[in-house]
Each structure stands twice: as C-alpha cells, then as structure tokens.
Design a protein around this motif. Structure first.
Motif, PDB file in Angstrom:
ATOM      1  N   LYS A 390     -41.325  28.194   1.284  1.00  0.00           N
ATOM      2  CA  LYS A 390     -42.110  26.956   1.398  1.00  0.00           C
ATOM      3  C   LYS A 390     -43.488  27.245   1.992  1.00  0.00           C
ATOM      4  O   LYS A 390     -44.515  26.829   1.444  1.00  0.00           O
ATOM      5  N   THR A 391     -43.513  27.974   3.122  1.00  0.00           N
ATOM      6  CA  THR A 391     -44.782  28.288   3.783  1.00  0.00           C
ATOM      7  C   THR A 391     -45.662  29.164   2.902  1.00  0.00           C
ATOM      8  O   THR A 391     -46.875  28.959   2.807  1.00  0.00           O
ATOM      9  N   VAL A 394     -47.523  27.155   0.209  1.00  0.00           N
ATOM     10  CA  VAL A 394     -48.677  26.409   0.733  1.00  0.00           C
ATOM     11  C   VAL A 394     -49.845  27.365   0.988  1.00  0.00           C
ATOM     12  O   VAL A 394     -51.008  27.062   0.670  1.00  0.00           O
ATOM     13  N   GLU A 395     -49.512  28.531   1.537  1.00  0.00           N
ATOM     14  CA  GLU A 395     -50.544  29.553   1.784  1.00  0.00           C
ATOM     15  C   GLU A 395     -51.203  29.976   0.471  1.00  0.00           C
ATOM     16  O   GLU A 395     -52.425  30.129   0.394  1.00  0.00           O
ATOM     17  N   PHE A 405     -57.383  26.957   5.471  1.00  0.00           N
ATOM     18  CA  PHE A 405     -55.937  26.775   5.610  1.00  0.00           C
ATOM     19  C   PHE A 405     -55.606  26.539   7.080  1.00  0.00           C
ATOM     20  O   PHE A 405     -55.926  27.360   7.943  1.00  0.00           O
ATOM     21  N   LYS A 407     -52.634  25.262   9.969  1.00  0.00           N
ATOM     22  CA  LYS A 407     -51.243  24.973  10.338  1.00  0.00           C
ATOM     23  C   LYS A 407     -51.272  24.065  11.564  1.00  0.00           C
ATOM     24  O   LYS A 407     -51.787  24.438  12.618  1.00  0.00           O
ATOM     25  N   MET A 439     -50.986  22.349   6.574  1.00  0.00           N
ATOM     26  CA  MET A 439     -49.536  22.514   6.538  1.00  0.00           C
ATOM     27  C   MET A 439     -48.922  22.006   7.835  1.00  0.00           C
ATOM     28  O   MET A 439     -49.289  22.456   8.928  1.00  0.00           O
ATOM     29  N   ASN A 440     -48.003  21.058   7.698  1.00  0.00           N
ATOM     30  CA  ASN A 440     -47.248  20.547   8.831  1.00  0.00           C
ATOM     31  C   ASN A 440     -45.842  21.136   8.728  1.00  0.00           C
ATOM     32  O   ASN A 440     -44.969  20.563   8.093  1.00  0.00           O
ATOM     33  N   ASP A 441     -45.657  22.303   9.333  1.00  0.00           N
ATOM     34  CA  ASP A 441     -44.379  23.016   9.194  1.00  0.00           C
ATOM     35  C   ASP A 441     -43.301  22.330  10.031  1.00  0.00           C
ATOM     36  O   ASP A 441     -43.593  21.726  11.068  1.00  0.00           O
TER      37      ASP A 441
END
Length: 443
Positions: A390-391, A394-395, A405, A407, A439-441
């Motif tokens: 998933k991460t 997004v990267e 980018f 986080k 990105m909202n991990d």
C-alpha cells in the motif's frame, strides 16, 4: 520562443491586496500577520539601496512607514519592551505618556529635585504588557499616523481555555479588542500589527470577525518569487550582469593579437567596477534555474539562501540530488513533528504484480499530465493487510507524478489548543508544498 519575464512586484501581493486595501477602506486598523513572518521580501527602496535588494519583512515595513512619514513607529515585544525607529520618536512617546513629567523640578537649583528629574529621564519604558500597553494606548488615542508592531504576539494574547488565563492576560486581550473597534484609532490613521507564526496561537477572542481584526496569511514564495531570488543570488542585479557580460566579451577579444594591452586595461577597470556590487554564489555551468525553482517548491527564500550558503561552504555542487537532500532536511526540521517530507524511490514500473491497481494509478497520472482536474480523485483509500505494498504504491504515484510526497503524523494532542495549532501547521505546510501527494498511513 522564450516567454518574457513578468515585472517583479515591489511589494508582496498579500500586503497590497489585504493590508493596504482593507486599511484604506477603513475596514480594519488591526491586523494579525501569520505564516512566513521571517520571510525575505523585495526592498521597496531598492533604487536608493541597490546593495540590499532583499530585506526581512519587518525591515520592509519599517521602510514603508518611514517613507509614508509615520509620526510614530513602535516595535514591541515582551522581552525588550517598546523600541522606536528613531530617537525622536521615543522622546515624543515619553512626552505624550508623561513619563518624564516633573523634570522641570530642578530648574530652581534644588539638587534633590534635579537628581529625581535625572532619574526619571533615564528610566526605561516598562517591558511588561500590563504596564507597556496602557502607555501605548495613550499614544494611539492622542496621536495620528502611528504604527505599532507587536512581535511574538501569541506570548501576550495567547489562545487557551478561559480558566487558565491570568487576569492580566484577559485584560490585554480586551484592550486589543477595544483598539480594533475604537473609531478614534481608525480615524487617526493608526495601524496595529500582531506578528505570529501560527494564527491559532493567538486568542480566539481576537480572531472573530466581529472584532474587525483582519487575519492575513503570509504564504511561502511563489515560483516567480523564487525565480527572481535565484537570479539575484547567482547573477546579481541587471547592472552587475551587464558589467560581467562586458568582461566576458572583452576576454574573448584577448585571443586576438591586436590591442591586447588596451583590452586588459578595460577589463581591469570593469573588474574594479564589478567588485563594488554584492558578490554572487558560484554555480556549475550546467546549472538550470528552472529545475532549481521547481525543486525548491514549499521553501522560503531564507531556506533557499541556506542551501546556497551550505553549498558554498562545503564546496558541493548544486545539483538536483543535493537540493532534494537539503530540502528534505530543512523542511523536516520545520514540520517534522506534524508530517514527514519524503523522497520517493520507486515508480509504478518497478512494482511487480497488482496490475489492476497500477492501471488505475496510471489513469490518474495521465489525467494529471493532461490537466483534467475532474478526473483526478481528491482521495484514495487503500485497504489490505500489512506487507501488500500500500505504502509503496502511494510512493510510486508521487514519484511518477513528480509531486512532493508527504507522510502525515497524528496532529492530536492532550493539551488545550495544541491540536488546532498542529493541524494549522499541517495545512499551511501542504499549501506551501502543493502540488503534493499526501499519505495518511494507518488511517
């Protein structure tokens, strides 16, 4: 065909569009300035001060007020107390506030009265807000064309729950509310500025629209602002560039045998003239200012200057890799507690499998390239157990789009007002870095 550069505005747009317009329309006389308050801006008096084309924001305001013939300019912070642009202003301040009242007591030769008068004359203006603000209020009520700049205003008018504010702080807040709504202050052409990095640090009582206090956000520099500043750092003023160009043209003529001594003499004279200009930073022959301007999106002019100074000190060439490294380091020190600026390593083509997801992301990338805003989703939710890329996806989206980018980190705090402050920093940071992939991990 190379596009012609836009004329560089002498004053920042937020100043002319927000402060000047609302003040002249008599909408506001009190302003909260927040955001990039330590920024560098073009010098409005650059024709008179060619060696200082860029100056700190507060110096710009000082020059505007002096040029506009403000009768009184007061700079106040809680540590040093009131300060003044010129000594005559302090004398006028003391006279209006009657701080030196009674100095005439020593005229009859009374040594005790003379000593007391001397002590009063040497007495410093109080620093404490509860003592200094009433004195400043007297000046605002009795004088016209006064400008007051309150630095670190959140330390005097803080945001907090009502139960945690001292009586003095509540009084200070109410005093400022009365200034904003007092017709005398406005009609006498007086101006008050509260300076803070984050607006939510200032009491909510002062940020309500009913107070007639205008909140003005100072953004990070636009691409055209960064472009002009980079040109200033690497090439200098237009006049300096002309002199340097003449030297280069003469150096080419040195290869010819005729008139060599005369050319060398001309070069020497031009080099002496060139030394009178402020020095510029050396850059590689292949330095691309457009690439540098794009790579420094989200950075202030001070931070860009830091990159050039560090490069000059360490003798490292300013290439794209170096700029990204320094940008990540500088911005993470600024926003590190609320979000992390990351440099993506992988693109979609370097990820194996997940073709259906990658195809969806490619459609988004194509929409970005075509400028079809409506085809770009405002958010994407990726679901799946840990370790399913998933991460990484997004990267890859950030890398292939060429966007910054980010986080995100948790903005919530147990302390009153901290969550709002951290959230505001996240929002202003993302605005400065846009366009950006966020990105909202572990959402």
């Amino acid at each position: 065909m190379k596009k012609e550069k836009e004329a560089f505005p002498v004053l920042p747009p937020w100043w002319t569009d927000e402060v000047v317009t609302r003040f002249k329309a008599k909408i506001s006389s009190v302003f909260i300035l927040h955001g990039d308050i330590t920024c560098l801006v073009p010098n409005p008096l650059v024709d008179e001060e060619p060696r200082s084309p860029y100056i700190p924001l507060q110096e710009m305001m000082n020059r505007i007020f002096l040029k506009g013939e403000r009768k009184m300019v007061i700079l106040y912070n809680i540590a040093s107390g009131p300060r003044f642009l010129i000594p005559e202003m302090e004398k006028e301040f003391r006279a209006i506030t009657e701080m030196d009242k009674g100095d005439e007591g020593g005229k009859d030769g009374d040594p005790v009265a003379s000593a007391k008068a001397g002590l009063r004359a040497r007495r410093s203006i109080p620093r404490e807000p509860e003592l200094a603000l009433p004195l400043i209020e007297k000046v605002l009520n009795k004088m016209d064309s006064v400008a007051l700049i309150i630095e670190s205003a959140h330390s005097i008018f803080p945001e907090a729950s009502n139960t945690s504010l001292s009586q003095n702080t509540v009084t200070n807040i109410e005093r400022l509310r009365s200034w904003a709504q007092d017709r005398r202050v406005k009609n006498q052409n007086n101006l008050v500025f509260l300076m803070t990095d984050i607006a939510s640090k200032i009491s909510g009582e002062l940020r309500q629209s009913s107070t007639r206090i205008t909140t003005v956000f100072i953004p990070k520099p636009r691409p055209e602002d960064r472009e002009h500043y980079v040109e200033h750092l690497t090439k200098g003023s237009t006049e300096r560039q002309e002199v340097a160009g003449e030297i280069t043209a003469l150096e080419k003529k040195l290869k010819k045998p005729n008139g060599k001594e005369k050319i060398e003499e001309q070069i020497s004279e031009l080099e002496e003239r060139l030394s009178e200009f402020p020095s510029v930073f050396p850059v590689p022959d292949d330095f691309n200012s457009d690439v540098f301007v794009n790579a420094t999106q989200g950075m202030s002019l001070r931070q860009i200057l830091e990159i050039f100074r560090h490069s000059n000190q360490t003798k490292r060439p300013i290439d794209l890799f170096y700029v990204r490294e320094k940008k990540r380091e500088i911005l993470n020190s600024e926003y590190g507690d609320v979000m992390e600026v990351m440099d993506p390593d992988w693109g979609l083509d370097e990820i194996g499998g997940l073709e259906h997801v990658k195809n969806y992301f490619r459609e988004i990338l194509n929409a970005i390239k075509r400028g079809e805003v409506r085809a770009i989703p405002q958010g994407i939710t990726l679901m799946g157990p840990p370790g399913t890329a998933k991460t990484v996806l997004v990267e890859a989206l950030a890398k292939d789009s060429g966007y910054n980018f980010i986080k995100m980190k948790n903005a919530r705090s147990m302390w009153v007002g901290q969550s709002e402050e951290r959230t505001e920093r996240q929002i202003t940071g993302l605005m400065a870095l846009a366009p950006v992939v966020v990105m909202n991990d572990e959402a």
